[in-house]
Design an enzyme around this catalytic site. Structure first.
Site, PDB file in Angstrom:
ATOM      1  N   ASN A 100       0.864  -1.712   0.434  1.00  0.00           N
ATOM      2  CA  ASN A 100      -0.145  -0.029   0.126  1.00  0.00           C
ATOM      3  C   ASN A 100       1.058   1.450  -0.005  1.00  0.00           C
ATOM      4  OD1 ASN A 100      -1.760   1.715   0.192  1.00  0.00           O
ATOM      5  ND2 ASN A 100      -2.346   1.091   2.234  1.00  0.00           N
ATOM      6  N   ARG A 109      -2.327  -2.213  -3.279  1.00  0.00           N
ATOM      7  CA  ARG A 109      -4.198  -1.447  -2.991  1.00  0.00           C
ATOM      8  C   ARG A 109      -4.498   0.257  -3.523  1.00  0.00           C
ATOM      9  NH1 ARG A 109      -4.802   3.531   0.922  1.00  0.00           N
ATOM     10  NH2 ARG A 109      -6.815   3.916   1.021  1.00  0.00           N
ATOM     11  N   HIS A 159     -12.673   3.586   0.869  1.00  0.00           N
ATOM     12  CA  HIS A 159     -12.982   2.809   1.411  1.00  0.00           C
ATOM     13  C   HIS A 159     -13.549   1.377   1.280  1.00  0.00           C
ATOM     14  CE1 HIS A 159     -12.378   5.712   4.724  1.00  0.00           C
ATOM     15  NE2 HIS A 159     -11.367   5.043   4.128  1.00  0.00           N
ATOM     16  N   ARG A 208     -10.614  16.975   9.058  1.00  0.00           N
ATOM     17  CA  ARG A 208     -11.180  16.650   6.815  1.00  0.00           C
ATOM     18  C   ARG A 208     -12.269  17.400   7.693  1.00  0.00           C
ATOM     19  NH1 ARG A 208     -10.244  11.791   3.934  1.00  0.00           N
ATOM     20  NH2 ARG A 208      -8.015  11.434   3.528  1.00  0.00           N
ATOM     21  N   GLU A 227      -8.252  -5.145   5.526  1.00  0.00           N
ATOM     22  CA  GLU A 227      -8.528  -4.743   4.054  1.00  0.00           C
ATOM     23  C   GLU A 227      -7.222  -5.232   3.598  1.00  0.00           C
ATOM     24  OE1 GLU A 227      -8.547  -0.573   5.414  1.00  0.00           O
ATOM     25  OE2 GLU A 227      -8.748  -0.048   3.608  1.00  0.00           O
TER      26      GLU A 227
END
Ligand code: ADP
Length: 404
Positions: A15, A94, A183, A244, A389
């Protein structure tokens, strides 16, 4: 004749971020983690690889300025030194943005590489870094199949009413401006685990899953498929997150530029790095720090938690429109898996859906423990399911590698 034990099937999962590289080798049949680590500060001062192997933590230093290729070269050396190469059957990557090209994981070839490159306009921070990782791994593991697993793929089942913005249609047609969602690997994984938990086929189950980490998103899952999600063209849309803002009035852009002389870069920085829990609490983006401060009576911290939970509960309630019927609400990600405070605050606002928090079960479902945190008599359950994941990436890469 006695059966020969089949040889282990290991997958290297990569990743790649712009200055970091997360890696792990997983056994694709048992999901056991053989080694895992993180290379950070890549391309800058004192890059470092930290990794865990056989229960022990280690670290390797790289030279100043060394980046992804050097990190992967060190990783290859480590894999060889620890005799981990012989069981590797694939490398799984990923990839953040698959645009509309990819609805599932794929074997990487030149066409796939060029499609990921084309999608970089939609994810300028992420896809180029993912490509660096892929190219370095192709160079290092010439004989292994390389597989791309996309964060956006699970959401490609969203209908037009969910993914189109009310903008001139030509922006979608000509430039791909639409909601994509992220996601996806996590929402897909926890939905599968939740279906096992409630003992119902995934394809007959309706879930709302809340992935709450540094980035946060909710996904409406109808009969096992994503039908709506809170992140959009970029991961900025939707929920309040660590730094965010989530959704805001786009009129804010005009206000910031015309009244406060903000540049585009300053607005981007404000919304992505200075807002969310950090912006409201004026303290931290880290949920643990904010919870501790709120318990100690810090009013800004309490306000940050309240806004986070109110916005999350509102988004969950909105997803009853596409779902109509709900089997379970799922919490996952660092906050979802650990914060009993946030889970209780959210569930309390959703009593009208038939949810009622069980305080004891809620306290127990932390630190990697999965569990139901509503009373069994509730019509709808809330579940805590640790995400994985890496496992989805390893599994998909192994399946695709075996098909070759
Ligand atoms: P990422 O999105 O970077 O993968 P994680 O899923 O690890 O992030 O989530 C990080 C968030 O989880 C941080 O806000 C952190 O404070 C929060 N978190 C981790 N453990 C706890 C805990 N015990 N209680 C509350 N929040 C926690």
């Amino acid at each position: 004749m006695p059966m020969q034990p089949s040889s282990p099937q290991h997958v290297l999962v990569l990743n790649c971020g712009s200055s970091s590289l997360k890696f792990a080798i997983l056994d694709a049949t048992t999901s056991a983690e053989i080694i895992s680590g993180l290379a950070e500060r890549l391309g800058s001062h004192s890059p470092l690889i930290k990794y865990k192997f056989q229960g022990e933590k280690h670290q390797l230093e790289l030279a100043d300025g060394q980046a992804h290729a050097a990190a992967i070269a060190s990783l290859v050396q480590l894999i060889n030194e620890q005799h981990l190469a012989s069981h590797l059957i694939a490398v799984g990557h990923r990839v953040v943005h698959g645009g509309e090209h990819f609805t599932e994981s794929v074997l990487i070839d030149d066409n796939v590489l060029s499609a990921i490159e084309k999608t970089a306009a939609l994810a300028p921070l992420h896809n180029p870094a993912n490509l660096l990782g892929i190219r370095a791994a192709q160079h290092a593991f010439v004989t292994l199949p390389q597989v791309a697993v996309f964060d956006t793929a699970f959401h490609q089942s969203m209908p037009k009413v969910a993914y189109l913005y009310a903008l001139p249609y030509s922006l979608y047609r000509e430039h791909g401006v639409r909601r994509y969602g992220f996601h996806g690997t996590s929402h897909y994984y926890v939905a599968g685990e939740a279906a096992k938990f409630i003992k119902k086929p995934l394809l007959e189950s309706n879930f709302i899953s809340a992935h709450l980490g540094n980035g946060c998103s909710v996904c409406a899952i109808k009969n096992g498929k994503s039908v709506d999600t809170s992140m959009g063209l970029t991961p900025l849309e939707g929920l309040v997150m660590g730094t965010r803002s989530g959704s805001i009035d786009p009129g804010l852009f005009t206000f910031l530029t015309q009244q406060l002389n903000y540049s585009v870069e300053q607005i981007d920085d404000l919304l992505n790095k200075k807002s969310g829990l950090l912006g409201i609490s004026e303290l931290s983006n880290d949920c643990r720090t904010i919870e501790e401060a709120a318990v100690a009576g810090n009013q800004q911290a309490l306000l940050a938690l309240d806004i986070f939970c109110y916005r999350l509960a509102k988004q969950i309630a909105a997803y009853m429109v596409p779902l109509q019927r709900l089997d379970a609400l799922i919490f996952t990600g660092g906050i979802g898996e650990n914060s009993d405070i946030i889970r209780e605050k959210v569930i309390t606002q959703l009593g009208f859906l038939g949810l009622n928090c069980d305080p004891q079960a809620n306290l127990q479902a932390r630190f990697g423990n999965a569990g139901m945190i509503t009373k069994p008599s509730n019509t709808v359950s809330a579940l805590v399911i640790p995400t994985n994941e890496e496992w989805v990436i390893a599994h998909d890469a192994a399946v695709i590698a075996k098909e070759q």
